[in-house]
Design a protein around this motif. Structure first.
Motif, PDB file in Angstrom:
ATOM      1  N   UNK A   1      -2.687   6.170  -4.897  1.00 43.92           N
ATOM      2  CA  UNK A   1      -3.500   5.923  -3.705  1.00 43.92           C
ATOM      3  C   UNK A   1      -3.222   6.926  -2.593  1.00 43.92           C
ATOM      4  N   UNK A   2      -2.189   7.741  -2.796  1.00 45.78           N
ATOM      5  CA  UNK A   2      -1.807   8.673  -1.732  1.00 45.78           C
ATOM      6  C   UNK A   2      -2.246  10.102  -2.050  1.00 45.78           C
TER       7      UNK A   2
ATOM      8  N   UNK B   1       9.842   0.409  -8.889  1.00 42.80           N
ATOM      9  CA  UNK B   1      10.548   1.144  -7.844  1.00 42.80           C
ATOM     10  C   UNK B   1      11.902   0.534  -7.478  1.00 42.80           C
TER      11      UNK B   1
ATOM     12  N   UNK C   1       2.779   4.037  -7.068  1.00 40.11           N
ATOM     13  CA  UNK C   1       3.347   4.648  -5.869  1.00 40.11           C
ATOM     14  C   UNK C   1       2.522   5.810  -5.327  1.00 40.11           C
TER      15      UNK C   1
ATOM     16  N   UNK D   1      14.228   7.115  -9.863  1.00 39.89           N
ATOM     17  CA  UNK D   1      14.269   6.818  -8.430  1.00 39.89           C
ATOM     18  C   UNK D   1      12.892   6.725  -7.781  1.00 39.89           C
TER      19      UNK D   1
ATOM     20  N   UNK E   1       0.817  -1.218   0.000  1.00 37.45           N
ATOM     21  CA  UNK E   1       0.000   0.000   0.000  1.00 37.45           C
ATOM     22  C   UNK E   1       0.850   1.267   0.000  1.00 37.45           C
ATOM     23  N   UNK E   2       2.077   1.192   0.479  1.00 31.06           N
ATOM     24  CA  UNK E   2       2.898   2.410   0.569  1.00 31.06           C
ATOM     25  C   UNK E   2       4.139   2.375  -0.296  1.00 31.06           C
TER      26      UNK E   2
ATOM     27  N   UNK F   1      10.022   2.693  -0.587  1.00 28.27           N
ATOM     28  CA  UNK F   1      10.574   3.899   0.032  1.00 28.27           C
ATOM     29  C   UNK F   1       9.559   4.584   0.931  1.00 28.27           C
ATOM     30  N   UNK F   2       8.302   4.440   0.589  1.00 28.86           N
ATOM     31  CA  UNK F   2       7.257   5.081   1.370  1.00 28.86           C
ATOM     32  C   UNK F   2       6.980   4.407   2.698  1.00 28.86           C
TER      33      UNK F   2
ATOM     34  N   UNK G   1       9.174   8.727  -3.670  1.00 25.66           N
ATOM     35  CA  UNK G   1       9.731   8.708  -2.314  1.00 25.66           C
ATOM     36  C   UNK G   1      11.245   8.550  -2.335  1.00 25.66           C
ATOM     37  N   UNK G   2      11.754   7.868  -3.347  1.00 28.73           N
ATOM     38  CA  UNK G   2      13.188   7.639  -3.436  1.00 28.73           C
ATOM     39  C   UNK G   2      13.983   8.860  -3.855  1.00 28.73           C
TER      40      UNK G   2
END
Lengths: 193, 193
Positions: free
Chosen positions: B115-116, A112, B112, B23, A22-23, A26-27, B26-27
């Motif tokens: 969903x956020x 990723x 990535x 990357x 879900x994240x 890296x998240x 988040x990376x």
DNA sequence: CACTATCTGGAACGATCGACAAAGTACCGC
DNA sequence: GCGGTACTTTGTCGATCGTTCCAGATAGTG
């Protein structure tokens, strides 16, 4: 000798899998993983060595839980078209199953992690290839029996089907419309005609 | 009025795009973005407000650079099969083009970020839908002219083609084999027969 | 029961994260 | 040339990152 490990390793990996799905890699923080598994960070590092180690364990569990059953189904000896359809329907179900929006770990890892960690890349290639191979064996046999088209090689058809499965995962993440995904899957299956 | 901006905004976004593509969201750190764009973090925040803001700008540039030309091509009025094939070949070229392993921003964002961040999700849906719509118009017209199959609705065919394109992106990230990807694309195109 | 090897949870590490404020710099209209 | 404005740079903020270490708890051994 001494005190035994108290927690269930597989359960911890399973809980970690949900978080990574879900994240993303890296998240997800070690704090997230601690909370999800119910373990202290010390226990996690003792068991898996690092965040990467846990991620690899998660990847292996994901393979074991989703990819292996698929391969088994394809090799079950049942009607080729039926089992392939079943694989596609099962994938759509998995995508739209719960409302938790858990994306595919394979696809996520491809985007990723594959370019950053060769161990991840190896596992991804291995998983895809075993799926392609199972499809190839099934399709080649079906071609001999005249059950599907021989216009394209079994290799190409197998690769195409895996490609479609990956595509469904992506489309499902953008718009989890079960009916639409099912129809797209049906179109993909017409390539066997 | 005052001092003019010294750097090229589009060039900065373009540089940031490469970093995000290699990357992930988040990376990528603000430090990475500073180095890639040659800007101080202060300038980035002045121009884009936040890391998210820059990411959204990158997403828009990606759409403008890749999705829009595709739609234009599909609407160019040329032979349906030819332009669709061109879109697929172009996608394979893009995937295997350079050795820098830049994954697709759309697919990456789907996994990535969708969903956020709802703004990302909206852009992804909008991009996919405009591509689907362009394909739909093209296919529906082709069906009327008897150039492609009418066994499946133009809607389903369009959705399936987009699904295949996404799948190719994923497969390319796992194994960037241009010849194989091209053959998979060819199989997908047989669904129009 | 005492011992001890192992596991456990949490505190703490240095590093780095995204974000921001202040100060310096270059350009505009006047 | 001057004042003012917008842009750039620099340094730094608190928070959080992945990781390590330690003190206490616990189960198996003799």
């Amino acid at each position: 000798m001494a005190r035994t490990r108290e927690f269930d390793l597989d359960a911890a990996v399973s809980a970690a899998m949900d978080v990574f799905r879900s994240k993303g890699y890296e998240g997800t923080s070690m704090r997230d993983l601690s909370e999800a598994t119910g373990l202290g960070s010390g226990s996690i590092y003792a068991a898996f060595g690092s965040k990467d180690g846990l991620y690899l364990a998660v990847l292996d569990l994901y393979r074991q839980r989703y990819a292996t059953p698929m391969v088994d189904l394809l090799r079950s000896g049942n009607d080729p078209r039926a089992v392939i359809r079943e694989v596609f329907i099962g994938t759509v179900d998995d995508i739209t199953g719960d409302g938790r929006h858990l994306s595919c770990l394979i696809v996520g890892a491809s985007m990723e992690r594959a370019h950053q960690d060769v161990r991840v890349a190896e596992r991804l290639r291995s998983t895809t290839q075993s799926l392609e191979l199972a499809l190839y064996d099934l399709l080649a046999e079906a071609q001999l029996r005249g059950q599907i088209t021989t216009d394209r090689s079994a290799t190409d058809l197998a690769g195409f089907l895996v490609t479609s499965l990956q595509g469904l995962r992506v489309m499902g993440a953008i718009n989890p419309d079960r009916a639409a995904l099912t129809r797209y899957a049906e179109v993909a299956l017409t390539c066997l005609d």
